[in-house]
Scaffold this motif. Sequence first.
Motif, mmCIF file in Angstrom:
data_model
loop_
_atom_site.group_PDB
_atom_site.id
_atom_site.type_symbol
_atom_site.label_atom_id
_atom_site.label_comp_id
_atom_site.label_asym_id
_atom_site.label_seq_id
_atom_site.Cartn_x
_atom_site.Cartn_y
_atom_site.Cartn_z
ATOM 1 N N PRO A 238 -37.993 33.802 29.396
ATOM 2 C CA PRO A 238 -36.716 33.502 30.052
ATOM 3 C C PRO A 238 -35.540 33.925 29.157
ATOM 4 O O PRO A 238 -35.546 33.674 27.952
ATOM 5 N N GLY A 239 -34.585 34.595 29.755
ATOM 6 C CA GLY A 239 -33.456 35.115 28.991
ATOM 7 C C GLY A 239 -33.708 36.486 28.395
ATOM 8 O O GLY A 239 -32.778 37.116 27.871
ATOM 9 N N GLY A 240 -34.948 36.944 28.474
ATOM 10 C CA GLY A 240 -35.291 38.242 27.907
ATOM 11 C C GLY A 240 -34.734 39.399 28.710
ATOM 12 O O GLY A 240 -34.250 39.244 29.842
ATOM 13 N N VAL A 241 -34.804 40.577 28.129
ATOM 14 C CA VAL A 241 -34.157 41.775 28.669
ATOM 15 C C VAL A 241 -35.169 42.659 29.399
ATOM 16 O O VAL A 241 -36.256 42.925 28.879
ATOM 17 N N ALA A 242 -34.805 43.097 30.590
ATOM 18 C CA ALA A 242 -35.573 44.101 31.332
ATOM 19 C C ALA A 242 -34.691 45.325 31.506
ATOM 20 O O ALA A 242 -33.583 45.225 32.043
ATOM 21 N N ALA A 243 -35.157 46.470 31.038
ATOM 22 C CA ALA A 243 -34.342 47.687 31.073
ATOM 23 C C ALA A 243 -35.218 48.881 31.422
ATOM 24 O O ALA A 243 -36.285 49.064 30.837
ATOM 25 N N VAL A 244 -34.743 49.699 32.368
ATOM 26 C CA VAL A 244 -35.510 50.873 32.779
ATOM 27 C C VAL A 244 -34.587 52.065 32.974
ATOM 28 O O VAL A 244 -33.427 51.923 33.359
ATOM 29 N N GLU A 245 -35.117 53.235 32.695
ATOM 30 C CA GLU A 245 -34.443 54.471 33.079
ATOM 31 C C GLU A 245 -34.818 54.777 34.521
ATOM 32 O O GLU A 245 -35.942 54.475 34.959
ATOM 33 N N ILE A 246 -33.899 55.408 35.258
ATOM 34 C CA ILE A 246 -34.136 55.700 36.671
ATOM 35 C C ILE A 246 -33.756 57.144 37.002
ATOM 36 O O ILE A 246 -33.049 57.801 36.247
ATOM 37 N N GLY A 247 -34.206 57.581 38.162
ATOM 38 C CA GLY A 247 -33.804 58.880 38.678
ATOM 39 C C GLY A 247 -32.542 58.767 39.509
ATOM 40 O O GLY A 247 -32.051 57.666 39.797
ATOM 41 N N ASN A 248 -32.017 59.892 39.919
ATOM 42 C CA ASN A 248 -30.763 59.922 40.682
ATOM 43 C C ASN A 248 -30.886 59.135 41.983
ATOM 44 O O ASN A 248 -31.808 59.346 42.771
ATOM 45 N N GLY A 249 -29.938 58.224 42.195
ATOM 46 C CA GLY A 249 -29.877 57.478 43.434
ATOM 47 C C GLY A 249 -30.833 56.311 43.557
ATOM 48 O O GLY A 249 -30.918 55.687 44.618
ATOM 49 N N GLN A 250 -31.531 55.958 42.489
ATOM 50 C CA GLN A 250 -32.528 54.885 42.569
ATOM 51 C C GLN A 250 -31.994 53.527 42.121
ATOM 52 O O GLN A 250 -32.719 52.532 42.173
ATOM 53 N N GLU A 251 -30.734 53.456 41.715
ATOM 54 C CA GLU A 251 -30.250 52.239 41.062
ATOM 55 C C GLU A 251 -30.325 51.001 41.956
ATOM 56 O O GLU A 251 -30.734 49.917 41.498
#
Length: 287
Positions: A238-251
């Motif tokens: 809990p409180g931890g970070v989730a981070a991902v790279e994405i392709g164009n238009g996927q946000e």
Amino acid sequence: MTLREVYQLGKKQAQSGEIGAYCTDFDVLCLFEHCFGRDRQALIVHGAERASRPQMETFFSLLKKKAAGEPLQYLLGSWGFMDMELAVGPGVLIPREDTIPLVLETVQRLKNFSAPVILDLCAGTGAVGLGVARELPDAKVICVELSPLALPYLERNLSRYGEGRVRAVKGDVLNGPDGLSLPLVDAVVSNPPYICTGELPGLQKEVRQEPRLALDGGPDGLSFYRAITNNWLGLLKPGGVAAVEIGNGQENAVADLLKTAGVSQITFSQDITGAIRVVIGNKNVCL
């Protein structure tokens, strides 16, 4: 032939297209430096020196491979990412500066964490995990990678830059963490495959030389994001970070998946071209 004559001949062959269509002046210079150990400045000073035949043969051989569409990075055997020179080759995704925002945004969110443990999924060369670890000297990173072709490059890079704080684990991100004996973590970060399967044939020839396993994100490009949110965020504190790279238009689609998995405070970040490239948030403390 002198060094200058070799370099000029290489440029002429590339510019004329006589050896193929995929070789630029930049490629010629990089391969020349790789083969002869002389950059452009040194070439001005030492251009009249004689070039050895073995070096010439290697240089023109690599030029032909590059002109035929082989990635420059594979021919060089390494590529720069942040302040590292990472080993690369056939079978592993080439690190790109588009991914630097993923590292920096993750580091920013973790700056007040003490000795964070970070999970880097679809690690490839280890660029993301190593980048985060080098910015956070008290962090420990677990890099998960499936490909037997990519793992040797990952392990080589971890040995050079990991400082004993970054380790590799063989695992299939699509199948989840069962059986891997992983701890709870402070961050889950990933640059997963995100190109739609149907778009792969239309990619540039050089990109198509990179492993399909590192490019193919499924029919809609979101298969790995579903796997990460459904199967891996259970390891996130809990409180931890989730981070991902994405392709164009996927946000928006990726943000919705993260929200469904209990992630909030979601923001988007851009790469140097202005395209949204990172989706990042924190796991809710109370669900």
